[in-house]
Design a protein around this motif. Structure first.
Motif, short mmCIF file in Angstrom:
data_model
loop_
_atom_site.label_atom_id
_atom_site.label_comp_id
_atom_site.label_asym_id
_atom_site.label_seq_id
_atom_site.Cartn_x
_atom_site.Cartn_y
_atom_site.Cartn_z
N TYR A 95 0.84 -1.20 0.00
CA TYR A 95 0.00 0.00 0.00
C TYR A 95 0.87 1.26 0.00
CZ TYR A 95 -3.54 3.38 1.39
OH TYR A 95 -4.37 4.47 1.42
N LEU A 96 1.93 1.20 0.80
CA LEU A 96 2.85 2.33 0.89
C LEU A 96 3.50 2.58 -0.47
CD1 LEU A 96 4.44 4.36 2.66
CD2 LEU A 96 6.05 2.54 3.14
N TYR A 97 3.92 1.49 -1.12
CA TYR A 97 4.54 1.60 -2.45
C TYR A 97 3.55 2.27 -3.42
CZ TYR A 97 6.04 0.23 -7.11
OH TYR A 97 6.38 0.25 -8.44
N LYS A 98 2.31 1.79 -3.37
CA LYS A 98 1.27 2.29 -4.26
C LYS A 98 1.05 3.80 -4.04
CE LYS A 98 -3.31 1.56 -3.62
NZ LYS A 98 -4.58 0.82 -3.48
N ARG A 99 0.97 4.20 -2.78
CA ARG A 99 0.72 5.62 -2.49
C ARG A 99 1.91 6.47 -2.89
NH1 ARG A 99 -4.11 7.30 -2.39
NH2 ARG A 99 -3.90 8.92 -0.84
N ALA A 100 3.15 5.91 -2.72
CA ALA A 100 4.34 6.71 -2.98
C ALA A 100 4.68 6.78 -4.46
CB ALA A 100 5.53 6.16 -2.20
#
Lengths: 430, 351
Positions: free
Chosen positions: B308-313
């Motif tokens: 999720y963090l990867y996706k948001r970043a």
């Protein structure tokens, strides 16, 4: 005695050399410029790599990156103000790229250097225009694409079926019949994957069902999603998709292009609808065991008839060698180059090419392409595209694999997308 | 953290002085060989002492600094700078896709943190991570320690079996995820072949049903990382002094008594460190979820926090918000680690 001192000097010197190495590499003088094109790994990318050595004005490298990383590689490179000179962006990413000032405005250049009357207007618009309808272009058509229905003619004959039905419900009936038959294991296989690593697969699959059922994804004039996306037509389209899914292989809810092609080529599935760009893999007996048994048709409609727009435009990065990139684009759009491009497996958006005998005879499915391409429709190319896409993919997938009711999934998507759009455009449409 | 200091290498004063002496001797030896003089003659302490003053200008401390410099530079550049920079970004509205320099981003204080902590999507991902991390670490711990107890016995082929068990740990997680994907395929995968053909059960839709996909993630992680817990446990078990068991035998202690009062207390600090490593590793797991369930399928139901963090970043480009999420994750894992370390310290104090 001074060896030790010498050793220390070598140590310090080597540290300096290591740090300076990239800057110190001697550059060859007055050589052809180097250009890089980035695209995702699929047959047309390989075809493009075969085409570019014919260009004499520059050394062109084609970088075919994994699909799941395609967007992120291009946009991370933009942030670093580097990367490919000629990125091939998916049609919906143009807004995001223009929003960051990463692309060169090609409007004047296209008018001066391209015979724009010879291009399918929808293609020019979809692959390069931003905002939609503005007449401002940031990309030229690189690869026109649309889905074609690929089916096993031999199995259809064996089962006494004529041709694939021209409505979705008719096709579902045929797919169920095939699934229940003893001649083949599965009916209709599709790329239903909707998680973040699958980019836009379930979306481009389901969207064309929804549009054909009379649904819309949003109202672009009012920036309204709620009430539009979760309409009765779309709920029906999603419930229909969940039924169609059951005629494919067990657990195919995470299938992407690779698995769909595998299932078709190993003879376990009778039908799919897939991008014409994959045609060379499907029609070649060396890459697909069942190649000779396939026939091709335009995918069905229902009350309306729409197909998802595929293909991409080629843009010019603001951070590369702009002049050399424009020279290459001029060459790539020439009629002779486009003819060579379609011979290698690419697709052109030029009327003169699409209507030529060379094109129609180049592949067994090119006639289908010509019939299908006018039916294309594209969706939001806002800078918020990736966010809108992800929430849609994740919840469509949950509904299709039977983990959530269609109505609940669409309501959730509508609510989330409305929030994303309202957050980005508090003053309404721009 | 004080507990780390207990095992670290201590550099004695004069360490570099000795190093210089040895280094000088080697130089001298090579010279003397060239000159055809017997090397032995040159190794008298008196002569090595005469060399020293010539390099007296280079103090121990300076030499140490010189050798430390590249590593320090690398650490500052690769670790400290990104840490400080991303901390700064987490307080700004910076989005790297907007074509605005990060220096021009607006300072918005704790807004990103407030947004993240009140975002239902984040809490859902924390829950998804919990569904993965806790069962995975628990099963790995029980299995790993169990296998270590078995392998701690003397038997023929023990070395070979230990080596074979360690193989999964040596593989790249990406490769592991890919071949498990194939094996978990519902229609042609080997796992379902056994379930259907051998055990006559219904096929399991491993990767397209929420519960099954979560179990699949735990299974693959367990398959790959149980050997890690086993290895550390085995090291702990080998270090338990034999005389303790002999003494217990003399007192006619039961096997359970020996396990409960000798083995477990002696091995537990190492076990807790192993669990700590696994907790941190599974908590930040990205590659397995990215490949096995294609980034969290079905839908987003196995989308663990790092994905999720990867996706948001990197896909949605909420750089500031993603940085804040990263720091929240960091705080959580530091808190967990500290709890475990306290537990170890308490155990040791009681011991």
């Amino acid at each position: 005695m001074y060896k030790r001192l010498a050793l220390l000097s070598i140590f310090v010197l080597s540290m300096m050399l290591v740090s300076l190495a990239p800057a110190g590499v001697p550059q060859a003088e007055a050589q052809d410029p180097e250009l890089t094109i980035v695209w995702f790994a699929w047959p047309p990318c390989e075809a493009l790599a075969e085409l570019v050595p014919q260009y004499e004005g520059a050394n062109v490298t084609v970088d075919c990156v994994p699909l799941a990383q395609w967007h992120d590689i291009i946009f991370t490179d933009f942030v670093a103000e580097g990367g490919a000179d000629l990125p091939i962006l998916d049609s919906q990413w143009i807004g995001e790229a223009v929003g960051g000032n990463h692309l060169v405005n090609l409007t004047d250049w296209m008018e001066a250097n391209m015979e724009l009357d010879d291009y399918v207007p929808a293609a020019l618009s979809a692959y390069g225009e931003y905002p939609a309808g503005s007449g401002v272009y940031y990309g030229v058509p690189a690869m026109a694409d649309v889905q074609m229905l690929v089916y096993r003619a031999d199995i259809f004959e064996e089962e006494g079926l004529d041709e694939p039905a021209d409505t979705w419900y008719g096709l579902l009936e045929q797919a169920q019949e095939l699934k229940d038959s003893d001649t083949i294991e599965n009916g209709f296989t599709w790329f239903w994957c909707g998680s973040v690593g699958c980019v836009d697969q379930v979306q481009t699959a389901w969207n064309q069902i929804a549009w054909s059922f009379g649904g819309e994804l949003w109202d672009p004039a009012e920036y309204q999603v709620e009430g539009v996306l979760n309409s009765d037509e779309n709920v029906e389209a999603l419930e229909f998709a969940a039924e169609l899914y059951l005629t494919g292989p067990d657990g195919s809810g995470d299938f992407t292009y690779d698995e769909v092609l595998g299932s078709l080529c190993n003879g376990t599935s009778a039908m799919t609808s897939i991008w014409v760009g994959f045609g060379p893999v499907i029609a070649d007996p060396n890459s697909c065991a069942e190649a000779e048994n396939f026939a091709y048709a335009v995918p069905p409609g229902q009350t309306d008839h729409y197909l998802s727009l595929g293909g991409q435009g080629m843009s010019v990065s603001a951070y590369g060698d702009v002049d050399a990139a424009l020279d290459f684009l001029a060459w790539f759009q020439m009629e002779e180059t486009q003819l060579e491009w379609i011979r290698l497996g690419g697709y052109s958006a030029r009327y003169s090419i699409l209507e030529s005998d060379e094109f129609v005879n180049a592949a067994p499915y090119n006639g289908v392409f010509a019939d299908a391409y006018p039916l294309v429709k594209d969706f939001w190319n806002l800078p918020e595209y990736s966010e809108l896409l992800e929430v849609q993919g994740e919840y469509l997938n949950l509904a299709i694999v039977g983990e959530m009711a269609a109505e609940e999934a669409l309501s959730y998507i509508a609510e989330e997308q409305q929030y994303i759009i309202d957050d980005a455009y508090p003053d309404g449409p721009q | 953290m004080s507990w780390l200091g207990r095992g670290t290498l201590v550099v004695r004063p004069g360490y570099f002085h000795e190093f210089r002496k040895v280094f000088g001797r080697c130089l001298l030896a090579s010279q003397s060989e060239n000159a055809g003089i017997a090397a032995e003659e040159q190794f008298s302490p008196a002569q090595s002492e005469t060399i020293r003053p010539r390099f007296g200008w280079l103090k121990d401390r300076q030499l140490a600094t010189l050798f430390l410099f590249p590593t320090l530079g690398l650490l500052i550049f690769m670790n400290v700078f990104p840490l400080v920079w991303s901390l700064y970004l987490s307080f700004t509205d910076y989005r790297d896709s907007k074509g605005i320099e990060w220096t021009d981003a607006n300072w918005i204080g704790l807004e990103n943190y407030q947004k993240v902590l009140t975002d239902a999507r984040i809490w859902e991902r924390f829950t998804i991570s919990g569904y993965f991390v806790l069962p995975a670490v628990l099963v790995e711990f029980v299995l790993g320690f169990g296998i270590a107890l078995l392998l701690n016995q003397a038997f023929r082929g023990r070395g070979v079996i230990t080596t074979i068990i360690l193989i999964p740990m040596m593989l790249s997680p990406i490769v592991v995820a890919f071949f498990w994907r194939f094996m978990f395929q519902a229609d042609i995968g080997i796992v379902n072949y056994f379930i259907v053909e051998v055990f006559n059960l219904d096929p399991v839709l491993w990767l397209t049903k929420t519960k099954e996909a979560r179990i699949a993630l735990v299974l693959v992680d367990t398959w790959q990382w149980t050997p890690f817990i086993m290895l550390i446990s085995l090291a702990g078990l080998a270090a338990v002094p034999k005389y303790l068991y002999e003494a217990a035998d003399v007192d006619r202690a039961t096997e359970w008594f020996k396990f409960r009062h000798i083995t477990l207390p002696m091995v537990s600090p190492l076990l807790i460190i192993a669990v700590l490593f696994r907790l941190m590793d599974t908590y930040k797991l990205f590659d397995l979820a990215w490949i096995l369930t294609k980034g969290g399928g079905p839908g987003h139901t196995t989308q663990v926090l790092p994905v999720y963090l990867y996706k948001r970043a990197f896909t949605n480009h909420y750089t500031g918000e993603a940085a804040a999420t990263g720091y929240i994750m960091l705080v959580v894992i530091i808190a967990l680690a500290n709890l475990l370390i306290r537990f170890i310290n308490q155990e040791q104090a009681e011991g």
